[in-house]
Design a protein around this motif. Structure first.
Motif, mmCIF file in Angstrom:
data_model
loop_
_atom_site.group_PDB
_atom_site.id
_atom_site.type_symbol
_atom_site.label_atom_id
_atom_site.label_comp_id
_atom_site.label_asym_id
_atom_site.label_seq_id
_atom_site.Cartn_x
_atom_site.Cartn_y
_atom_site.Cartn_z
ATOM 1 N N GLU A 277 -48.148 -20.568 -7.236
ATOM 2 C CA GLU A 277 -48.677 -21.699 -8.001
ATOM 3 C C GLU A 277 -47.951 -21.839 -9.340
ATOM 4 O O GLU A 277 -47.617 -22.944 -9.776
ATOM 5 C CB GLU A 277 -50.175 -21.507 -8.234
ATOM 6 N N GLY A 278 -47.674 -20.726 -9.990
ATOM 7 C CA GLY A 278 -46.945 -20.770 -11.263
ATOM 8 C C GLY A 278 -45.527 -21.285 -11.092
ATOM 9 O O GLY A 278 -45.047 -22.079 -11.902
ATOM 10 N N LEU A 279 -44.853 -20.842 -10.009
ATOM 11 C CA LEU A 279 -43.501 -21.323 -9.758
ATOM 12 C C LEU A 279 -43.507 -22.809 -9.432
ATOM 13 O O LEU A 279 -42.647 -23.561 -9.891
ATOM 14 C CB LEU A 279 -42.864 -20.533 -8.618
ATOM 15 N N CYS A 280 -44.505 -23.255 -8.675
ATOM 16 C CA CYS A 280 -44.579 -24.671 -8.314
ATOM 17 C C CYS A 280 -44.828 -25.551 -9.537
ATOM 18 O O CYS A 280 -44.214 -26.594 -9.695
ATOM 19 C CB CYS A 280 -45.681 -24.879 -7.281
ATOM 20 N N ARG A 281 -45.713 -25.133 -10.423
ATOM 21 C CA ARG A 281 -46.066 -25.955 -11.586
ATOM 22 C C ARG A 281 -44.997 -25.930 -12.673
ATOM 23 O O ARG A 281 -44.739 -26.933 -13.323
ATOM 24 C CB ARG A 281 -47.394 -25.499 -12.180
ATOM 25 N N TYR A 282 -44.396 -24.772 -12.904
ATOM 26 C CA TYR A 282 -43.532 -24.628 -14.071
ATOM 27 C C TYR A 282 -42.074 -24.292 -13.739
ATOM 28 O O TYR A 282 -41.262 -24.161 -14.644
ATOM 29 C CB TYR A 282 -44.096 -23.548 -15.005
ATOM 30 N N GLY A 283 -41.747 -24.142 -12.460
ATOM 31 C CA GLY A 283 -40.392 -23.770 -12.081
ATOM 32 C C GLY A 283 -39.460 -24.967 -12.054
ATOM 33 O O GLY A 283 -39.872 -26.120 -11.933
ATOM 34 N N ALA A 284 -38.179 -24.684 -12.150
ATOM 35 C CA ALA A 284 -37.166 -25.732 -12.062
ATOM 36 C C ALA A 284 -37.089 -26.215 -10.621
ATOM 37 O O ALA A 284 -37.292 -25.439 -9.688
ATOM 38 C CB ALA A 284 -35.817 -25.194 -12.511
ATOM 39 N N PRO A 285 -36.823 -27.496 -10.391
ATOM 40 C CA PRO A 285 -36.763 -28.019 -9.033
ATOM 41 C C PRO A 285 -35.653 -27.335 -8.223
ATOM 42 O O PRO A 285 -34.502 -27.313 -8.638
ATOM 43 C CB PRO A 285 -36.455 -29.504 -9.221
#
Length: 143
Positions: free
Chosen positions: A82-90
């Motif tokens: 969830e953290g990677l999805c919300r705040y990660g680079a595309p």
């Protein structure tokens, strides 16, 4: 109790420092009236009113003992996906993390979590003007 004492001190200071009534009866533009009022103003500003002070101990205890479940839910722990999805680079990994977390990979700016850009449909359009005798009619044909 301390409020009464502070008001009593303020009243006694006013009686001692204010000269006889003739200084207060003069117009406020005179120098004597100004200097007669200066000690009164100084005592009024310098004498703290205990009633206006904050009770910091009571305030801190109230804030520490407060237990609101909506506020606690607001700061819940999120999973790594969830953290990677919300705040990660595309990227491909970010898009896969969104799928594992059950979050939609779409974002507000047209770029999804996979890094794909939605630019819309590309069609070529031609504009024609048809002669209707007394006026022209605009016609757009897109392929």
């Amino acid at each position: 109790m301390s409020v009464k004492i502070s008001l009593l001190l303020l009243a006694s200071a006013l009686l001692v420092l204010v000269p006889s009534g003739h200084a207060l009866q003069q117009p406020p533009s005179s120098r004597r009236a100004f200097f007669a009022a200066v000690p009164v103003a100084a005592v009024a500003v310098a004498a703290p009113l205990v009633a206006g002070a904050l009770d910091m101990d009571a305030f801190m205890n109230k804030e520490l003992t407060k237990s609101d479940t909506p506020a606690q839910d607001k700061y819940k722990q999120m999973s790594n996906d969830e953290g990677l999805c919300r705040y990660g680079a595309p990227s491909r990994n970010t898009g896969e993390a969104c799928e594992r977390a059950g979050i939609s990979p779409k974002r507000a700016n047209g770029l999804d979590a996979f890094g794909n850009i939605d630019r819309g449909d590309f069609v070529r359009c031609k504009t024609y003007y048809l002669d209707k005798g007394d006026r022209y009619e605009k016609k757009v044909v897109c392929e």
